[in-house]
Design an enzyme around this catalytic site. Structure first.
Site, PDB file in Angstrom:
ATOM      1  N   HIS A 358      -0.512  21.502-117.864  1.00  0.00           N
ATOM      2  CA  HIS A 358      -0.701  20.473-116.836  1.00  0.00           C
ATOM      3  C   HIS A 358      -0.006  20.788-115.516  1.00  0.00           C
ATOM      4  CE1 HIS A 358      -2.821  17.205-118.955  1.00  0.00           C
ATOM      5  NE2 HIS A 358      -2.243  17.689-120.030  1.00  0.00           N
ATOM      6  N   LYS A 546       1.069   7.082-106.967  1.00  0.00           N
ATOM      7  CA  LYS A 546       1.262   8.147-107.959  1.00  0.00           C
ATOM      8  C   LYS A 546       2.754   8.360-108.129  1.00  0.00           C
ATOM      9  CE  LYS A 546      -1.245  10.792-105.308  1.00  0.00           C
ATOM     10  NZ  LYS A 546      -2.215  11.393-106.208  1.00  0.00           N
ATOM     11  N   ARG A 547       3.163   9.277-108.989  1.00  0.00           N
ATOM     12  CA  ARG A 547       4.583   9.572-109.132  1.00  0.00           C
ATOM     13  C   ARG A 547       5.170   9.997-107.788  1.00  0.00           C
ATOM     14  NH1 ARG A 547       6.417  14.062-111.672  1.00  0.00           N
ATOM     15  NH2 ARG A 547       4.305  14.856-111.751  1.00  0.00           N
ATOM     16  N   LYS A 552       3.776  16.026-104.100  1.00  0.00           N
ATOM     17  CA  LYS A 552       2.697  15.073-103.835  1.00  0.00           C
ATOM     18  C   LYS A 552       2.703  14.618-102.372  1.00  0.00           C
ATOM     19  CE  LYS A 552       2.433  13.564-108.653  1.00  0.00           C
ATOM     20  NZ  LYS A 552       1.073  13.971-109.003  1.00  0.00           N
ATOM     21  N   THR A 654      -5.726  12.278-111.652  1.00  0.00           N
ATOM     22  CA  THR A 654      -6.743  11.353-112.164  1.00  0.00           C
ATOM     23  C   THR A 654      -6.797  10.096-111.299  1.00  0.00           C
ATOM     24  OG1 THR A 654      -5.128  10.467-113.754  1.00  0.00           O
ATOM     25  CG2 THR A 654      -6.660  12.137-114.569  1.00  0.00           C
ATOM     26  N   LYS A 658      -9.986   7.542-109.989  1.00  0.00           N
ATOM     27  CA  LYS A 658     -10.021   6.075-110.089  1.00  0.00           C
ATOM     28  C   LYS A 658     -10.314   5.453-108.719  1.00  0.00           C
ATOM     29  CE  LYS A 658      -6.663   6.650-113.723  1.00  0.00           C
ATOM     30  NZ  LYS A 658      -5.224   6.879-113.934  1.00  0.00           N
TER      31      LYS A 658
END
Length: 809
Positions: A358, A546-547, A552, A654, A658
């Site tokens: 991952h 998100k985290r 990110k 993911t 969404k």
């Protein structure tokens, strides 16, 4: 009750009344909302248990192969709504509850999010359990029954504070204890090997025993026969209670063994920036795999007999490296407890296991100090050493003298045990989670293994449970889709592509815009109720949820907001399209930089509020304690989806899927699944910016210097100066230093390099939003229509066909 849909509202009412009487001793009129909630859950659980029993009989009669999915986390969210929807019992329960003076929504609000996960990894596992059941695949998930899960996030003066996530009082009603499945897991101690004419005899002694207690949680598929089972293990001490110490008043010492055992299943991802934390994480991982594999082997023997048949009847999947110890543990169980030779055991192991990688992030590719594993898991350490010795001996014969190459592939190197290498060596298939990610792992971190075993590597792009993230979260959009294309997309997401033919239908585009406005108002109401936040639903909702992690690049998002804010401070009367930037994220408890970014966002938000005229045009919102339930409200309300990781760092994502299926437009780099999203929807319907993965690598190889971008870009200089001046009375010079002079390298995720491209693209996005409403709606529609390929149903079919050799029953 074989067919759940055949249950009538009267039967449901009787089921609930029976549970209230039997378990709480109350009539429906006397029952509290919490009692009714628990009675309803018990009735749904009974329906699922009966379906599970029927499907188990089918699986047994057909000798169906099962997949066993091992993961440290399953981010389930709430279960009641999902199960009632998938069982098709919404109407029956809604009607029955009217007689109790309650609605289903009342009961949904009683349920806490299950404290069993953190981010994308755990949410993917949860989506896969849903898709496996929907596809009628025999499946079990395995994880730990954490008492407190990750943590509840509380923002105090801008700083993230972690509080216990007390989910069990409302959540354990979903759990069925399986005392018949308990087993013993052993830690510490010593190992003695003795060779004789009968082979190797291994004696293991001086160990500490912990009992693993099984709890089952059922996950329904949509209109299917199958029910996925998530088996969760709780740790319990089995040493005899020391009555003598207790009688002497030494209560703490008398309870010590019990506390040491039970701490294993207390908290998900305990901080590991100290030895005790590392040791606990290791014990958690071994506890999970040892209990799960003992369970798998015992069930296999009971159902099918010889363990030599295990690869034909069981596919065991390692989701990321946390369960990698399953490989040596299965070797131990086969050899030490079932008499297999090394070669026969190894053939079974490699034919049974598959591994999903991952991440390419070095810090997330787990390594363990060899001496820690030797101390805590002495027999496992011996087996890992032997796996590595045999593997490296083979490499020395094939590649004599290539020390660096062999060291890179070795499981053990410089006192470290590399779990990713162990996972690759012990599995028959290894997959990445997007086309780009799968190419990257073959060409970088696993390139040596790819040279050895090119056929071992494959790709399965991630997917989402679209019934949860579209049908349940956005019933208004679901109704529009049903009116336009029928309801076939509910079971087959590929049918969403039929929606494309409505891209020029003005009435559909108008309704699409109306639905988005409804969802925005709903989220604004939710944010006010939850946090007292005031959000104007007429503004553009630009969302990054998100985290919280440097790669990110929430910081890049903030830098753009700082630039916009600086412009408005210069000219508060400037005509701009009002926009609200919404963040939702948790930072790991020991991740200081991530927490500092949260503080920057919160202080920037407070500073903007001090200027009412500016605040009407620019709003920043930090949603506290982001979780699945919040996401189910936020995704449908979002209009711009921020997927802005540094290219090459995000494996898939993911959340991006969404947002897309709910009609948000993506602004993103060509990273992870963004690449396939852009191919599916077309570059005219997505906003791509920044360096590509190959360009990022090229810049790094030549030597990245963030100050070059600072020196040639006036807006960047203003951002850096603004950070130094600070917000809400505090300087963020630390962020400026991180971007310009940080060590070992400044701006490690290249926010400065992508800033110009990002801000230009942001400007383009907001101009389109303000001036071309119909085109925006058309692009939104195209995203919805192209999103079907990102269903978890499709992902699971690919896993079943290409990795697990699993048949739908």
């Amino acid at each position: 009750m074989n067919n759940a849909k055949s249950v009538t509202d009267k039967e449901v009412q009787q089921l609930i009344a029976g549970k209230l009487s039997r378990y709480f001793g109350v009539t429906p009129k006397e029952a509290s909302v919490d009692q009714v909630y628990k009675a309803v859950v018990m009735s749904v659980r009974d329906i699922l248990l009966e379906k599970r029993q029927q499907f188990h009989k089918v699986t047994k009669s057909k000798k169906g192969k099962r997949v066993y999915y091992l993961c440290m986390e399953f981010l389930l969210g709430r279960s009641l709504k999902n199960n009632i929807y998938n069982l098709g019992l919404g109407e029956a329960y809604a009607t029955a509850l009217k007689n109790f003076g309650l609605t289903l929504e009342d009961l949904y609000e009683q349920e806490p999010d299950a404290g069993l996960g953190n981010g994308g990894l755990g949410r993917l596992a949860a989506c896969f359990m849903d898709a496996l059941a929907t596809g009628n695949y025999p499946a079990m998930g395995y994880s730990i029954r954490y008492d407190y899960g990750l943590f509840k996030q509380k923002i105090v003066d801008g700083w993230q504070t972690e509080l216990p996530d007390v989910w069990l009082p409302g959540g354990e009603v979903w759990l069925t204890q399986r005392s018949d499945k308990s087993c013993i897991v052993k830690f510490d101690g010593w190992v003695h090997e003795e060779w004789s004419e009968n082979g190797l005899k291994v004696t293991y002694g001086g160990y500490k025993e912990v009992e693993a207690i099984a709890y089952d949680m059922m996950i329904s598929g949509k209109d299917s026969d199958a029910v996925s089972v998530l088996r969760l293990w709780r740790a319990r001490n089995i040493s005899k209670f020391d009555m003598k110490l207790f009688s002497q008043g030494d209560y703490i010492r008398s309870m010590q063994a019990e506390n040491e055992a039970e701490v294993i299943s207390k908290v998900l991802y305990p901080a590991d920036d100290h030895y005790e934390g590392k040791s606990l994480r290791l014990k958690q991982q071994y506890f999970l795999v040892s209990a799960s594999l003992q369970n798998i082997i015992n069930d296999h023997k009971h159902r099918y007999g010889p363990l030599s048949l295990l690869p034909q009847q069981a596919a065991i999947h390692i989701n990321d490296t946390h369960p990698a110890l399953a490989i040596p543990e299965l070797m131990r169980l086969l050899m030490d407890e079932n008499g297999f030779t090394w070669d026969d055991a190894w053939n079974i192991v490699t034919a049974t296991f598959a591994y999903t990688n991952h991440t390419v992030m070095a810090e997330a590719l787990e390594t363990w100090q060899e001496d820690l594993i030797a101390r805590r898991l002495p027999r496992i350490h011996m087996i890992i050493k032997e796996i590595n010795r045999r593997f490296c001996n083979d490499l020395w014969e094939r590649f004599p003298g290539q020390h660096k190459f062999i060291d890179g592939l070795s499981i053990i190197s410089n006192g470290q045990i590399k779990m990713a290498n162990l996972s690759v060596i012990g599995s028959h298939k290894v997959n990445g989670v997007s086309a780009l990610h799968s190419d990257i792992i073959k060409n970088s971190i696993f390139n040596g293994f790819y040279q050895l075993w090119p056929d071992k590597f494959t790709n399965v792009t991630n997917g989402i449970a679209h019934r949860r993230w579209l049908c349940q979260s956005n019933p208004e959009l679901c109704e529009l889709l049903c009116d336009c294309i029928g309801d076939g997309f509910v079971k087959n997401a590929a049918e969403l592509s039929k929606f494309k033919k409505f891209a020029s239908d003005k009435s559909v585009l108008k309704r699409l815009a109306e639905i988005k406005q409804i969802k925005k108002q709903q989220f604004a109401d939710y944010a006010f109720k939850k946090q007292g936040l005031v959000i104007d639903p007429s503004t553009c909702f630009d969302v990054q949820a998100k985290r919280m992690h440097e790669y990110k690049r929430q910081l890049l998002n903030v830098m753009n907001i700082v630039s916009l804010y600086s412009d408005l401070l210069d000219n508060p009367d400037a005509v701009v399209a009002p926009q609200t930037f919404i963040f939702g994220a948790k930072a790991a408890s020991g991740y200081t930089m991530a927490k500092q970014i949260i503080k920057l966002i919160c202080y920037l938000a407070e500073d903007i509020k001090k200027h009412p005229k500016i605040h009407e045009k620019l709003n920043v919102v930090y949603m506290e304690d982001y979780n699945v339930t919040m996401a189910e409200k936020l995704m449908p309300a979002s209009e711009v989806s921020e997927q802005i990781s540094l290219a090459g760092k995000e494996a898939s994502g993911t959340g991006n899927m969404k947002f897309m299926i709910n009609g948000a437009l993506t602004i993103g780099t060509l990273d992870g699944a963004n690449v396939e999203m852009s191919e599916a929807v077309g570059l005219d319907n997505i906003f791509i910016f920044g360096l590509r993965a190959d360009e990022v690598e090229d810049v790094w190889n030549k030597g990245y210097n963030s100050s070059q971008h600072y020196n040639k870009n006036d807006r960047l200089r203003r951002v850096i100066e603004a950070l130094i001046r600070g917000y809400n009375g505090e300087s963020f010079a630390n962020m400026a230093n991180y971007l310009l002079t940080g060590t070992p390298v400044a701006d490690p995720y290249m926010c400065m390099a992508d800033f110009e491209s990002y801000t230009a693209t942001q400007k383009q996005v907001k101009a389109l939003y303000a001036n071309e409403k119909e085109r925006w709606a058309k692009m939104s529609l195209q995203n919805i229509a192209a999103s079907g390929i990102f269903s978890a149903d499709r992902s699971i079919k690919e896993y079943a066909a290409n990795i697990w050799n699993l048949k739908s029953l």
